[in-house]
Enzyme design. Structure first.
Site, PDB file in Angstrom:
ATOM      1  N   HIS A 169      -4.966   6.494   8.020  1.00 27.21           N
ATOM      2  CA  HIS A 169      -4.451   5.423   7.023  1.00 27.21           C
ATOM      3  C   HIS A 169      -2.820   5.367   7.545  1.00 27.21           C
ATOM      4  O   HIS A 169      -2.134   6.334   7.760  1.00 27.21           O
ATOM      5  CB  HIS A 169      -4.460   5.916   5.603  1.00 27.21           C
ATOM      6  CG  HIS A 169      -5.976   5.911   5.142  1.00 27.21           C
ATOM      7  ND1 HIS A 169      -6.295   5.354   3.945  1.00 27.21           N
ATOM      8  CD2 HIS A 169      -7.197   6.178   5.759  1.00 27.21           C
ATOM      9  CE1 HIS A 169      -7.802   5.458   3.841  1.00 27.21           C
ATOM     10  NE2 HIS A 169      -8.154   5.959   4.992  1.00 27.21           N
ATOM     11  N   GLU A 184       1.181   5.738   0.515  1.00 33.04           N
ATOM     12  CA  GLU A 184       0.409   6.904   0.870  1.00 33.04           C
ATOM     13  C   GLU A 184       0.953   8.034   0.005  1.00 33.04           C
ATOM     14  O   GLU A 184       2.260   7.897  -0.415  1.00 33.04           O
ATOM     15  CB  GLU A 184       0.635   7.405   2.338  1.00 33.04           C
ATOM     16  CG  GLU A 184      -0.144   6.187   3.214  1.00 33.04           C
ATOM     17  CD  GLU A 184      -1.580   5.970   3.017  1.00 33.04           C
ATOM     18  OE1 GLU A 184      -2.215   7.219   2.770  1.00 33.04           O
ATOM     19  OE2 GLU A 184      -2.110   4.994   3.584  1.00 33.04           O
ATOM     20  N   HIS A 192      -3.683  10.466   6.316  1.00 32.77           N
ATOM     21  CA  HIS A 192      -2.661   9.751   6.751  1.00 32.77           C
ATOM     22  C   HIS A 192      -1.697  10.408   7.924  1.00 32.77           C
ATOM     23  O   HIS A 192      -0.784   9.587   8.563  1.00 32.77           O
ATOM     24  CB  HIS A 192      -1.787   9.357   5.613  1.00 32.77           C
ATOM     25  CG  HIS A 192      -1.196  10.375   4.879  1.00 32.77           C
ATOM     26  ND1 HIS A 192      -0.441  11.659   5.265  1.00 32.77           N
ATOM     27  CD2 HIS A 192      -1.225  10.621   3.472  1.00 32.77           C
ATOM     28  CE1 HIS A 192      -0.326  12.188   3.931  1.00 32.77           C
ATOM     29  NE2 HIS A 192      -0.673  11.785   3.129  1.00 32.77           N
ATOM     30  N   ASP A 236       0.714  -1.301  -0.143  1.00 32.12           N
ATOM     31  CA  ASP A 236       0.084   0.082   0.003  1.00 32.12           C
ATOM     32  C   ASP A 236       1.010   1.234   0.152  1.00 32.12           C
ATOM     33  O   ASP A 236       2.097   1.171   0.443  1.00 32.12           O
ATOM     34  CB  ASP A 236      -0.891  -0.198   1.291  1.00 32.12           C
ATOM     35  CG  ASP A 236      -1.820   1.102   1.165  1.00 32.12           C
ATOM     36  OD1 ASP A 236      -2.809   1.274   0.280  1.00 32.12           O
ATOM     37  OD2 ASP A 236      -1.985   2.006   2.123  1.00 32.12           O
ATOM     38  N   ASP A 271      -1.978  -0.617   6.343  1.00 30.90           N
ATOM     39  CA  ASP A 271      -3.187  -1.016   5.530  1.00 30.90           C
ATOM     40  C   ASP A 271      -2.644  -2.386   4.910  1.00 30.90           C
ATOM     41  O   ASP A 271      -3.439  -3.151   4.441  1.00 30.90           O
ATOM     42  CB  ASP A 271      -3.345   0.150   4.483  1.00 30.90           C
ATOM     43  CG  ASP A 271      -4.185   1.286   5.359  1.00 30.90           C
ATOM     44  OD1 ASP A 271      -4.547   1.198   6.532  1.00 30.90           O
ATOM     45  OD2 ASP A 271      -4.276   2.242   4.687  1.00 30.90           O
TER      46      ASP A 271
END
Length: 232
Positions: free
Chosen positions: A150, A9, A57, A7, A155
């Protein structure tokens, strides 16, 4: 089969407009079992963090100011990814940012053929349902109580559990033997409870009829009047 669940960000939604990747988290799986190996890194995006993205985030300009540039850690990341398939939720988004960063530092983009999208899998399994990571974790009973904001590695860890559930659950494969050489496999010692519950060996009983049983069977057969098998 080696797979990487990952994942990212970012500072926004579109790398073509100047948005950058600021975090990546990766979990390694082999034959759909987590190995315990992971990769996690923050990157300085060399641009201000929009407030809307920071609210998602929590990564601020101050926090990212002393982090390495993506170009300085690209080789380390590529070495971890290897040639494995890459699994992500709404994978095209993450692939776009990852490949944009690779191209910016003169590296070759990763082939789309390596992309596995859990969002696409979920759409087939649950048409019309909510398909966000949060919604799917709730559907499959995956604990996400520790997910306040997040985070790429967090995640990825949740997505690893979700990916297993979406593709058949924990009971996988029908192999009856371990394919790995004995030298590479450590034998697990049974616990005291397992040893206590283990059945004792009992020798099989004889299955051939005794003389007495044969005589009783013959007498029974003689007592049957006009048996069908005696007709010619």
């Amino acid at each position: 089969m080696r797979e990487i669940i990952f994942d990212t960000e970012t500072t926004g939604f579109d790398p073509q407009s100047g948005d950058r990747m600021v975090e990546i988290g990766c979990i390694e799986m082999i034959d759909r079992v987590e190995t315990g190996n992971s990769f996690h890194c923050y990157y300085n995006p060399q641009r201000p963090m929009p407030k809307s993205a920071e609210e998602i985030h929590g990564l601020s300009d101050v926090f990212l100011s002393d982090k390495k540039l993506f170009a300085d850690g690209a080789e380390e990341l590529l070495e971890f990814l290897g040639d494995a398939n890459l699994v992500a939720h709404n994978a095209q988004f993450d692939f776009n940012f990852l490949n944009a960063e690779l191209v910016l530092c003169g590296k070759t983009a990763i082939s789309q053929f390596r992309m596995v999208d859990t969002l696409a899998i979920a759409k087939v399994k649950h048409p019309g349902a909510k398909l966000s990571l949060d919604a799917l974790c709730s559907r499959y009973g995956i604990d996400r109580s520790h997910r306040v904001k997040h985070g790429a590695l967090l995640d990825a860890e949740l997505l690893t559990q979700l990916y297993i559930e979406l593709t058949g659950g924990r009971q996988i494969g029908l192999g009856l033997a371990d394919d790995k050489p004995a030298a590479e496999t450590k034998e697990r010692q049974p616990s005291q409870k397992e040893s206590a519950l283990r059945r004792q060996f009992i020798a099989p009983r004889p299955h051939s009829p005794s003389t007495e049983e044969l005589e009783r069977h013959a007498a029974f057969m003689e007592g049957i009047k006009n048996p069908l098998w005696a007709e010619t």
